[in-house]
Design a protein around this motif. Structure first.
Motif: not given
Length: 358
Positions: A308-329
């Motif tokens: 319940e007290e979880r951190n929300e998290g973060i994603i860092r991409v220093f080039d590219v995220i391509y289509p058809n990637v499902k991101i859940t935070i």
């Protein structure tokens, strides 16, 4: 049945295990020759305990014990305990499966169908094929794993590998690799992709706190699932506890029913010796089950509170995220439909925000 992969080559010992016992010499009895003359028995020699590295002699002076967990071997006539098991070949039919109470270092590869379990770290110079490695310490793969959908790496600390391909990899802390392809990743804290490729392609990655990569997905729009913000190992433990608690409650209910029936026999004076033993057994089992239930329920509540007290998290991409990637935070999802470059993704309220990489 014979397990040809369990050769028993490694002799594990725990700290304070007895390795050698010295029995005091006893004076011999005098004899006689054919003429009746006395032949004096020679005085017995006092032997010393063959003490080697990582062993000690106890206060009695008659027992040699292990000073730490490890493998017991004889080197130059001395009994020695090694805390690192070094395998100078592949892990194959010549070695069998490896179970060791210390660190394991493999100079070769781990071939398909073999397993390594270590109380310490596991380090492999070659390739891990369709094999299983579990370590209570770190797992370090100088090359990587080609698991073909069945290979498995489990670490209670960190995993470092050159590449991870078609494998299941779980680490309670961090995972670091140059490339992850069509794999199932479970990481308690940070997943970091480094090197020239630094990419995640296909598969499913569940990470507790942070993901850092150069590329996620591919030009071919291969389905890739990324989940961050919830510790997957904690989630798995949460579900297992829920199942165990339900089973325990059901078991206690059955024990109570059995005790109730036997108590009726007792009141009617029809409780023979066999039923009396059964009543004692059921009562003892109920007490132990209730203690176990209390222990598991406490752990369940602690994990529930942490989630319940979880951190929300973060994603860092220093080039590219391509289509058809499902991101859940956390509990918010987003399907990437267009390439996104140099970005940082994080959750804000009920949405996933995208900002320039930093």
């Amino acid at each position: 049945r014979v397990d040809y992969k369990d050769l028993g080559i490694v002799q594990n010992v725990k700290k304070d295990d007895i390795l050698v016992t010295l029995v005091d010499a006893v004076d011999g009895q005098d004899g006689r020759d054919v003429f009746g003359n006395i032949i004096k028995a020679p005085k017995p020699k006092r032997l010393n305990l063959p003490r080697g590295k990582n062993t000690y002699i106890d206060q009695s002076g008659h027992t040699l014990k292990a000073a730490k967990d490890g493998q017991v071997v004889i080197i130059e006539g001395k009994v020695t305990v090694l805390d690192t098991l070094t395998i100078n070949s592949n892990v194959d039919m010549s070695t069998g499966n490896i179970t060791f109470v210390g660190n394991v270092y493999v100079h070769g590869s781990v071939l398909s169908g073999f397993k390594i379990f270590a109380e310490g770290n596991v380090e492999v110079e070659g390739i891990v094929e369709v094999a299983e490695i579990e370590a209570k310490g770190d797992v370090i793969l100088h090359k990587g794993i080609t698991g073909m959908g069945k290979g498995k790496i489990i670490s209670h600390k960190n995993v470092i590998a050159k590449f991870i391909e078609n494998a299941y990899v779980s680490a309670k802390k961090d995972i670091q690799a140059e490339a992850i392809v069509h794999s199932q990743i479970r990481c308690g804290e940070k997943l970091q992709l480094i090197g020239r490729k630094a990419s995640i392609v296909g598969g499913n990655c569940k990470v507790g706190k942070e993901i850092e990569a150069k590329v996620i997905g591919s030009l071919l729009a291969i389905s890739t699932e990324i989940e961050v913000g919830i510790d997957p190992i904690m989630i798995e433990r949460f579900h297992n506890l829920k199942k165990e608690i339900a089973e325990l409650k059901e078991n206690i209910k059955k024990l109570e029913q059995g005790i109730e029936v036997l108590k009726k026999y007792e009141l009617a004076g029809a409780l023979n010796e066999e039923k009396r033993e059964m009543l004692t057994k059921f009562t003892r089992s109920k007490i132990l089950s209730n203690e176990k239930l209390s222990e598991l329920s406490k752990e369940f509540e602690e994990i529930e509170k942490k989630l319940e007290e979880r951190n929300e998290g973060i994603i860092r991409v220093f080039d590219v995220i391509y289509p058809n990637v499902k991101i859940t935070i956390g509990s918010v999802c987003k399907l990437i439909k267009e390439p996104i470059k140099y970005c940082k993704l994080f959750r804000m309220d009920a949405d996933i925000k995208i900002e320039p990489y930093s």
